[in-house]
Design a protein around this motif. Structure first.
Motif, PDB file in Angstrom:
ATOM      1  N   GLU A  27      10.035   9.895  -6.945  1.00 53.37           N
ATOM      2  CA  GLU A  27      10.944   9.148  -7.818  1.00 53.37           C
ATOM      3  C   GLU A  27      11.413   7.864  -7.144  1.00 53.37           C
ATOM      4  O   GLU A  27      11.321   7.735  -5.917  1.00 53.37           O
ATOM      5  CB  GLU A  27      12.152  10.020  -8.181  1.00 53.37           C
ATOM      6  N   PRO A  28      11.930   6.895  -7.935  1.00 46.74           N
ATOM      7  CA  PRO A  28      12.339   5.613  -7.350  1.00 46.74           C
ATOM      8  C   PRO A  28      13.309   5.736  -6.178  1.00 46.74           C
ATOM      9  O   PRO A  28      13.206   5.001  -5.199  1.00 46.74           O
ATOM     10  CB  PRO A  28      12.990   4.891  -8.547  1.00 46.74           C
ATOM     11  N   GLY A  29      14.283   6.668  -6.259  1.00 44.43           N
ATOM     12  CA  GLY A  29      15.223   6.840  -5.155  1.00 44.43           C
ATOM     13  C   GLY A  29      14.526   7.255  -3.876  1.00 44.43           C
ATOM     14  O   GLY A  29      14.842   6.755  -2.784  1.00 44.43           O
TER      15      GLY A  29
ATOM     16  N   GLN B  56      10.478   3.141   1.956  1.00 43.69           N
ATOM     17  CA  GLN B  56      10.443   1.719   2.283  1.00 43.69           C
ATOM     18  C   GLN B  56      11.383   1.405   3.438  1.00 43.69           C
ATOM     19  O   GLN B  56      11.047   0.594   4.324  1.00 43.69           O
ATOM     20  CB  GLN B  56      10.827   0.893   1.045  1.00 43.69           C
ATOM     21  N   ALA B  57      12.556   2.025   3.445  1.00 45.58           N
ATOM     22  CA  ALA B  57      13.518   1.760   4.510  1.00 45.58           C
ATOM     23  C   ALA B  57      13.001   2.224   5.864  1.00 45.58           C
ATOM     24  O   ALA B  57      13.129   1.518   6.882  1.00 45.58           O
ATOM     25  CB  ALA B  57      14.854   2.447   4.184  1.00 45.58           C
TER      26      ALA B  57
ATOM     27  N   LEU C  14       0.837  -1.197   0.000  1.00 46.76           N
ATOM     28  CA  LEU C  14       0.000   0.000   0.000  1.00 46.76           C
ATOM     29  C   LEU C  14       0.874   1.251   0.000  1.00 46.76           C
ATOM     30  O   LEU C  14       0.613   2.218  -0.721  1.00 46.76           O
ATOM     31  CB  LEU C  14      -0.935  -0.009   1.210  1.00 46.76           C
ATOM     32  N   LEU C  15       1.919   1.238   0.820  1.00 45.64           N
ATOM     33  CA  LEU C  15       2.837   2.377   0.873  1.00 45.64           C
ATOM     34  C   LEU C  15       3.458   2.650  -0.490  1.00 45.64           C
ATOM     35  O   LEU C  15       3.472   3.791  -0.964  1.00 45.64           O
ATOM     36  CB  LEU C  15       3.937   2.103   1.908  1.00 45.64           C
ATOM     37  N   VAL C  16       3.947   1.593  -1.141  1.00 39.16           N
ATOM     38  CA  VAL C  16       4.623   1.756  -2.431  1.00 39.16           C
ATOM     39  C   VAL C  16       3.664   2.344  -3.465  1.00 39.16           C
ATOM     40  O   VAL C  16       4.006   3.281  -4.198  1.00 39.16           O
ATOM     41  CB  VAL C  16       5.188   0.397  -2.911  1.00 39.16           C
ATOM     42  N   THR C  17       2.453   1.810  -3.533  1.00 37.25           N
ATOM     43  CA  THR C  17       1.480   2.310  -4.505  1.00 37.25           C
ATOM     44  C   THR C  17       1.135   3.765  -4.237  1.00 37.25           C
ATOM     45  O   THR C  17       1.061   4.584  -5.173  1.00 37.25           O
ATOM     46  CB  THR C  17       0.205   1.451  -4.456  1.00 37.25           C
ATOM     47  N   PHE C  18       0.942   4.114  -2.981  1.00 35.60           N
ATOM     48  CA  PHE C  18       0.582   5.481  -2.614  1.00 35.60           C
ATOM     49  C   PHE C  18       1.720   6.451  -2.926  1.00 35.60           C
ATOM     50  O   PHE C  18       1.503   7.516  -3.531  1.00 35.60           O
ATOM     51  CB  PHE C  18       0.232   5.541  -1.126  1.00 35.60           C
ATOM     52  N   VAL C  19       2.950   6.111  -2.523  1.00 27.28           N
ATOM     53  CA  VAL C  19       4.082   7.021  -2.731  1.00 27.28           C
ATOM     54  C   VAL C  19       4.341   7.223  -4.222  1.00 27.28           C
ATOM     55  O   VAL C  19       4.635   8.330  -4.675  1.00 27.28           O
ATOM     56  CB  VAL C  19       5.326   6.475  -2.001  1.00 27.28           C
ATOM     57  N   ARG C  20       4.227   6.155  -5.014  1.00 34.22           N
ATOM     58  CA  ARG C  20       4.379   6.298  -6.463  1.00 34.22           C
ATOM     59  C   ARG C  20       3.324   7.227  -7.037  1.00 34.22           C
ATOM     60  O   ARG C  20       3.611   8.089  -7.877  1.00 34.22           O
ATOM     61  CB  ARG C  20       4.271   4.933  -7.125  1.00 34.22           C
TER      62      ARG C  20
END
Length: 339
Positions: free
Chosen positions: A78-80, A86-87, A67-73
């Protein structure tokens, strides 16, 4: 999203509550509504239900990683930068403050349970009476006397007066732009179902069906069916404008980012987003009252009113926050009862 500003940095957070607050700051930085975030995720082949995001931002626990990854994207990181989020999430999860899967909100659940707007008493509508039809009596063969002549003179006077009044009514109707309808009257705000009409135009507030932005426009009143609006009084002279969208469900009209952007859009989105201004003062203007201003309560840009911007006579002109004008041009509305 404002390129001149850096995205919020999650590396400074110390606990789950601060992490969620940083996620909220990220949403504010993106400048996107829940609908737009869902649309961005969908364009990537991902799923980001609006209700899930609203519940994530309302809790004090770390969300699931997917959920975090989808929201932040979706917010435009940016990927960095995504790796940093995530960390930090992983570090907090190790401490045992993650959000368990069993507590995940069900897709499509309503993030904020709002009381149904109370239907206010609907004022009765009095239609103009039709012309009085005189009885068609048989002609009097007798020569009319003085009383008969007086009666005829009175009838003629009354008839002439009626014609004059009818002509004034027609002029008033045509000036108001509703030649095929009864004259429009100004309606003060009251709780219940309403159609929000722009004063001086046969235009009402609504959205484009199929648009994810929630942007509110002025549209022909006959077509103003998406969404349906109602008013709910919240106390202290403030009101919430509730929207009921056939595709997205219940929501609230509001100004994003706390009204910090001077020309921020007036839009519909989910209720309960703390970053939006969702309460308004509905202030009468003029003596006698000519209409009601929609004033964002607590906007970071003081002295603002909801305003029709651009060509104010055009269908689909959008509405936004703008300075309250001395003549209130494009800023007056009537809250007609919706039947």
């Amino acid at each position: 999203m404002r390129p001149a500003e850096r995205a919020p940095d999650p590396r400074e957070v110390r606990n789950a509550a601060e992490f969620v607050a940083c996620l909220q700051a990220l949403k504010d930085w993106s400048g996107l509504t829940y609908r737009e975030l869902a649309g961005r995720a969908e364009a990537r082949g991902e799923v980001l239900p609006r209700s899930t995001v609203a519940n994530m931002l309302a809790r004090a626990t770390v969300p699931r990683e997917e959920l975090l990854v989808t929201f932040v994207r979706a917010c435009g990181v940016e990927p960095g930068g995504l790796e940093e989020w995530q960390a930090v999430r992983k570090e907090l999860a190790v401490r045992g403050v993650y959000e368990p899967d069993a507590a995940d909100p069900v897709e499509g659940a309503d993030p904020v349970e709002a009381a149904d707007p109370v239907e206010g008493a609907r004022p009765s509508v009095v239609w103009p009476a039709g012309p009085t039809e005189s009885p068609d009596g048989a002609p009097d063969a007798r020569r009319p006397g003085p009383r008969s002549r007086i009666r005829r003179a009175l009838v003629a006077t009354v008839a002439l007066t009626g014609l004059v009044l009818a002509g004034v009514s027609v002029v008033a109707v045509l000036r108001d732009g509703h030649g095929a309808h009864p004259p429009r009257t100004l309606t003060a705000p009251s709780a219940g179902d309403v159609r929000i009409r722009v004063i001086g135009q046969d235009l009402c507030l609504g959205e484009r069906r199929g648009s994810r932005s929630g942007q509110i426009h002025q549209v022909p009143c006959a077509d103003a069916k998406v969404p349906l609006y109602s008013l709910k009084e919240t106390g202290g002279g403030r009101w919430r404008i509730i929207s009921d969208h056939p595709d997205y469900g219940p929501g609230c009209s509001g100004i994003p980012s706390g009204g910090r952007i001077p020309d921020a859009a007036y839009e519909d989105s989910e209720c309960g987003d703390p970053s939006r201004v969702e309460e308004f003062a509905l202030e009468p203007y003029g003596t006698p009252v000519e209409g009601y201003r929609i004033v964002p309560a607590g906007s970071a840009t003081s002295g603002s009113c909801v305003t029709v911007v651009g060509d104010r006579s055009a269908d689909w002109a959008r509405l936004a926050q703008a300075p309250c004008a001395p003549d209130a041009a494009g800023q007056l509305f009537s809250f007609d009862r919706r039947r």
